[in-house]
Each structure stands twice: as structure tokens, then as C-alpha cells.
Enzyme design. Structure first.
Site, PDB file in Angstrom:
ATOM      1  N   ASP A  13      42.906   6.671   1.539  1.00  0.00           N
ATOM      2  CA  ASP A  13      43.141   7.807   1.745  1.00  0.00           C
ATOM      3  C   ASP A  13      44.024   8.457   3.025  1.00  0.00           C
ATOM      4  O   ASP A  13      43.536   9.412   3.625  1.00  0.00           O
ATOM      5  CB  ASP A  13      41.557   8.811   1.691  1.00  0.00           C
ATOM      6  CG  ASP A  13      40.525   8.463   0.667  1.00  0.00           C
ATOM      7  OD1 ASP A  13      41.376   8.490  -0.485  1.00  0.00           O
ATOM      8  OD2 ASP A  13      39.611   8.041   0.740  1.00  0.00           O
ATOM      9  N   GLU A  14      44.871   7.571   3.340  1.00  0.00           N
ATOM     10  CA  GLU A  14      45.665   7.863   4.404  1.00  0.00           C
ATOM     11  C   GLU A  14      46.737   8.775   4.275  1.00  0.00           C
ATOM     12  O   GLU A  14      47.514   9.104   4.956  1.00  0.00           O
ATOM     13  CB  GLU A  14      46.139   6.598   5.166  1.00  0.00           C
ATOM     14  CG  GLU A  14      45.268   5.498   5.375  1.00  0.00           C
ATOM     15  CD  GLU A  14      44.840   4.437   4.429  1.00  0.00           C
ATOM     16  OE1 GLU A  14      45.179   4.963   3.069  1.00  0.00           O
ATOM     17  OE2 GLU A  14      44.262   3.597   4.559  1.00  0.00           O
ATOM     18  N   LYS A  16      48.984   8.526   1.453  1.00  0.00           N
ATOM     19  CA  LYS A  16      49.984   7.645   0.919  1.00  0.00           C
ATOM     20  C   LYS A  16      50.976   8.469  -0.121  1.00  0.00           C
ATOM     21  O   LYS A  16      52.313   8.369   0.292  1.00  0.00           O
ATOM     22  CB  LYS A  16      49.521   6.292   0.234  1.00  0.00           C
ATOM     23  CG  LYS A  16      49.030   5.180   1.147  1.00  0.00           C
ATOM     24  CD  LYS A  16      48.521   4.132   0.536  1.00  0.00           C
ATOM     25  CE  LYS A  16      47.282   4.314  -0.297  1.00  0.00           C
ATOM     26  NZ  LYS A  16      46.054   4.280   0.360  1.00  0.00           N
ATOM     27  N   GLY A  40      43.594   8.037  -6.254  1.00  0.00           N
ATOM     28  CA  GLY A  40      44.028   9.399  -6.315  1.00  0.00           C
ATOM     29  C   GLY A  40      45.039  10.137  -5.455  1.00  0.00           C
ATOM     30  O   GLY A  40      44.541   9.822  -4.147  1.00  0.00           O
ATOM     31  N   HIS A  41      46.223  10.584  -5.620  1.00  0.00           N
ATOM     32  CA  HIS A  41      46.930  11.316  -4.607  1.00  0.00           C
ATOM     33  C   HIS A  41      47.033  12.712  -5.006  1.00  0.00           C
ATOM     34  O   HIS A  41      47.210  12.960  -6.092  1.00  0.00           O
ATOM     35  CB  HIS A  41      48.398  10.621  -4.642  1.00  0.00           C
ATOM     36  CG  HIS A  41      48.568   9.226  -4.495  1.00  0.00           C
ATOM     37  ND1 HIS A  41      47.790   8.635  -3.397  1.00  0.00           N
ATOM     38  CD2 HIS A  41      48.985   8.011  -4.992  1.00  0.00           C
ATOM     39  CE1 HIS A  41      47.885   7.213  -3.381  1.00  0.00           C
ATOM     40  NE2 HIS A  41      48.938   7.006  -4.314  1.00  0.00           N
ATOM     41  N   GLN A 226      44.215   2.362  -2.077  1.00  0.00           N
ATOM     42  CA  GLN A 226      43.060   2.068  -1.044  1.00  0.00           C
ATOM     43  C   GLN A 226      43.765   1.758   0.312  1.00  0.00           C
ATOM     44  O   GLN A 226      44.847   2.105   0.469  1.00  0.00           O
ATOM     45  CB  GLN A 226      42.347   1.019  -1.772  1.00  0.00           C
ATOM     46  CG  GLN A 226      41.313   1.566  -2.834  1.00  0.00           C
ATOM     47  CD  GLN A 226      42.120   1.241  -4.050  1.00  0.00           C
ATOM     48  OE1 GLN A 226      42.776   0.254  -4.609  1.00  0.00           O
ATOM     49  NE2 GLN A 226      42.031   2.209  -5.085  1.00  0.00           N
TER      50      GLN A 226
END
Ligand code: IMP
Length: 430
Positions: A13-14, A16, A40-41, A226
């Protein structure tokens, strides 16, 4: 030109998707190589939100070709849904789908029984790991167990049926063990047969396509899912996902050699978050954590779960830089820290015996008995979300970035200051 890897350097969750989306504007190919729809993005383009779980974020750029490698585990229903949604938005032409999206014929399928088993195990363990419940772990177990069902089986219903019939008795024994209803072959077949027409035209060999693109000197981005600390071996085991999330997975999950990789971009949020179980040593707690969660919209893109929020952990980042061979860092969501006041930053850990370490101790037994060593920095109050160049950022933000580069051991070349496409700033090279 060697490939560019973009992977999470924390617990996922950075952000990406947004950085890949930004770099994809000048990329020819974007490749996913591990994980599944546990990722998920959320991308915001022109005010419109798109959430993608399997298809690489590059698909929003009309000229970028997207590939899903053999290291990914595929839920056919989810992929079919994404393909149809992208078609409805005019981003994928189903008359010629392989032109923009190719999915490895070797990728292992996630079956409904994998999801059932994932959820049954979590229920028995009281949600200990806090998986996404998408069947990721059981699907990877079948890969390691040499009994997974490859995506190419979708081409032939009889082959598919035979493969499922061969593995189902053991799975049913497990379901019975967990007190869950058993399943039939036809029950597992139904969603696969429904999804197959959308997926079969996309199937191909991803490794050779990547090699060929690199040989043509095209720009290839490898998009991780991840993050480093969720790696099945090098993360905070057992509170991890079931795939390798570190750089080596780019090669194994695509089917290419390591000489093909160049830049390794590690993504880190300006603070840390964690969803699911496991330690978060720098957890902020109280009202301030709630505030950061609200400002940063820290809720899972896949499960909607609230994420725990912590101060930036540079000892963990240093570990990620070493482990992945990260050559540069992208620091996202800096704007969330505006007005938060003095910021604490973890620069090392003190073990129970009083000794200190510059890298996060990774085993839970060691981590749980170690305490973060903090440095306090001033923070900033100026809004920064409209900055469009590194030079626009206030002095105190630069100082924060310099501290990150110093302690983590890699330069910061990209920063994110807001949700819009234009809010990703790239440091001028030279
Ligand atoms: P699984 O990947 O669903 O098996 O979940 C294992 C652990 O990884 C859980 O703690 C999840 O919350 C975490 N996890 C899986 N995918 C993501 C992600 O994309 N972002 C953050 N955490 C994730």
C-alpha cells in the site's frame, strides 16, 4: 535498456499504482510478476477513480502493453470482470485484446475452494494473519505442491475438469476438517467456464515477450504487489503474504534472467501503514493515528479494512534497500504529513539486551522485544500538494527526504504530494 523494477519497500500500500502509472506514461511494457487480487491499486485520472487488482496500472495509458507473468495467481472471475470494465471504458479492445494485455498461460488459477480454505483457516485462527481472504495462500500452496491448475487449462474444459477432479478430494477433506461444506467439481467449474471466454484470448508466453521488448530497447516496468516486509521468507513471518515480494521474484515470476534488470525503485510512504496481523513497532496510536488515517484515506483498496498507521521506519527501509538492491527511493503521500507537527522517525532498534541495530530485526520474537529508536524532526505546515517540481518543496520537506536517503541508504528520486497524476514529482537527473 534494462528493465525498471518498482516494488513496495514497506508492508504494501505504498502507492505503487500511482508511481507506476506516472512512469508508464513513457513505458512500452508493464509487467506484474507476483501476488494476485490481494493487491489493489486505486488510480485517480481526470477525477475518475479506477481500482485494479490484477491488470497492471499501465493499462490506463493507451500505448502501454500490459503483461501478467507466471508468478501471479489468477482469480479468473476477477480478471474477467476487470477486462470487461476496461473494455467498457474504452481502454481495451476485446476484438484484439492481446495487443494490450497478455496473461501467462502458466499462471496458477485461484479456485473457489482456495478462497473457502483461506477463509476457513482464518476463521479457525481468529483472523490471526488477517489475510485478504482471496485464496492467495492456498493457491500458492498448490504451486509449491506441484498440483496447481494453470491458466492454459481454461482453453480445454475437459482438461480443466480432470485437473480439478484430481485435487478436489484432498481439498474436501480439509474443508471437512474445518467444518465447512465440501464442494463439487461442477461447482468449481461454473465460474471458470463463465470467465474463460474473456481470458483465453489473452493467454500467451510472457517471458519471451519481455525478452523481445528489452531486445528492442523498449522501456519495461516491473510492477510489484504488496511489500518487502510481507515477503513469505524475508518478511515478518508468519504475518506475511504467500509470495516473494522482493526483487528476485521479478525474475522467477516473469521468467527472465537477473541481468535484465537495471533500476530498482523502492516505494515508501512518508509514514508506514499495515493492514492485517503482525507487529507495527512504530504505531502512532490515539487521535493522531486516526487523523493520519483519515487524511491519508488509509483503508484497504481490496478489503476496505482500516490500516494501522505508524511513524516512518527507516530501520525497516534500510533492510528493504539492502535486501532488494534498491537503487533509488520513491517517497509517496508526503502531503498527508502537512500540519501534523513534529514528526518522529525510527532510525534504529534497541534490543532487549540493550544493543542497538540500524536495521529492523525481522523475526517476530526479536522484533517484539526490541524498541524503536526515534529521532524527532520539525515537520512542515505549508501545503505541498500543488508542488510540481522538487524545487517547489519547502526546506523542511527536503530535510525529511535527506534524512530518509541518509539512513535508508538510497537517494530519493521521486515523491508523491497528492492523489492527482500531476502530483508525482521526479528529481531532475544530472
Ligand atoms: P494474503 O496475501 O491475502 O494471504 O494476506 C496475508 C497478509 O498480507 C495479510 O496481513 C494481508 O493484510 C497482507 N496483504 C496482502 N496483500 C496486501 C496488499 O496489497 N497490501 C497490504 N497488505 C496486504
Amino acid at each position: 535498456m534494462p528493465g525498471i523494477v518498482i516494488l513496495g519497500a514497506q508492508w504494501g500500500d505504498e502507492g505503487k499504482g500511482k508511481v507506476v502509472d506516472h512512469l508508464a506514461a513513457s513505458a512500452d511494457v508493464v509487467v506484474r510478476y507476483q501476488g494476485g487480487n490481494n493487491a489493489g491499486h486505486t488510480l485517480v485520472v481526470g477525477g475518475q477513480k479506477t481500482v485494479l487488482h490484477l491488470v497492471p496500472s499501465g493499462i490506463l495509458h493507451p500505448k502501454t502493453r500490459c503483461l501478467v507473468g507466471p508468478g501471479v495467481v489468477l482469480d479468473p472471475a476477477v480478471l474477467a470482470r476487470e477486462v470487461k470494465a476496461l473494455e467498457a471504458r474504452g481502454l481495451l479492445d476485446l476484438r484484439n485484446p492481446g495487443e494490450r494485455l497478455v496473461v501467462s498461460q502458466h499462471a496458477a488459477l485461484i479456485l473457489d475452494v482456495h478462497r473457502e480454505l483461506d477463509q476457513a483457516r482464518e476463521a479457525v485462527a481468529g483472523g490471526r494473519i488477517g489475510t485478504t481472504g482471496r485464496g492467495i495462500g492456498p493457491a500458492y500452496e498448490d504451486v509449491a505442491g506441484r498440483r496447481s491448475v494453470p491458466a492454459r487449462a481454461l482453453k480445454d474444459p475437459e482438461d480443466l475438469r480432470a485437473r480439478i477432479a484430481a485435487i478436489l478430494p484432498e481439498k474436501n477433506a480439509l474443508l471437512a476438517h474445518y467444518g465447512r461444506p465440501t464442494m463439487t467439481v461442477e461447482q468449481l467449474m461454473a465460474p471458470l467456464l463463465e470467465a474463460a471466454p474473456a481470458i483465453v484470448p489473452l493467454l500467451g508466453k510472457v517471458g519471451p515477450l519481455v525478452e523481445a521488448a528489452l531486445d528492442r530497447d523498449e522501456t519495461v516496468l516491473f510492477e510489484g504487489a504488496q511489500g518487502t516486509l510481507l515477503d513469505v521468507l524475508h518478511g515478518t513471518v508468519p504475518y506475511v503474504t504467500s509470495s516473494h515480494t522482493t526483487t528476485g521474484a521479478v525474475c522467477t515470476g516473469t521468467g527472465i534472467g537477473p541481468g535484465r534488470l537495471g533500476r530498482i525503485v523502492g516505494l515508501a510512504k512518508a509514514y508506514v501503514t499495515r493492514v492485517g496481523g503482525g507487529p507495527l513497532p512504530t504505531a502512532i496510536g490515539g487521535e493522531l493515528e486516526d487523523r493520519i488515517r483519515a487524511i491519508g484515506q488509509e483503508f484497504g483498496a481490496t478489503t476496505g479494512r482500516p490500516r494501522r498507521c505508524g511513524w516512518l521506519d527507516l530501520a525497516a527501509l534500510r533492510y528493504a534497500v539492502r535486501l532488494n538492491g534498491i537503487t533509488e527511493l520513491a517517497v509517496t503521500k508526503l502531503d498527508v504529513l502537512t500540519g501534523i507537527g513534529p514528526l518522529r522517525v525510527c532510525v534504529g532498534y534497541r534490543r532487549a539486551d540493550g544493543s542497538e541495530t540500524e536495521e529492523m530485526p525481522i523475526f517476530p520474537e526479536e522484533l517484539e522485544t526490541s524498541a524503536p529508536i526515534y529521532r524527532t524532526v520539525a515537520g512542515w505546515d505549508e501545503p505541498i500538494h500543488l508542488a510540481r517540481r522538487f524545487e517547489d518543496l519547502p526546506r523542511s520537506v527536503h530535510e525529511y527526504l535527506e534524512l530518509i536517503a541518509d539512513v535508508a541508504g538510497a537517494p530519493v528520486t521521486i515523491v508523491g504530494v497528492g492523489p492527482d497524476r500531476e502530483a508525482t514529482l521526479v528529481r531532475a537527473r544530472g
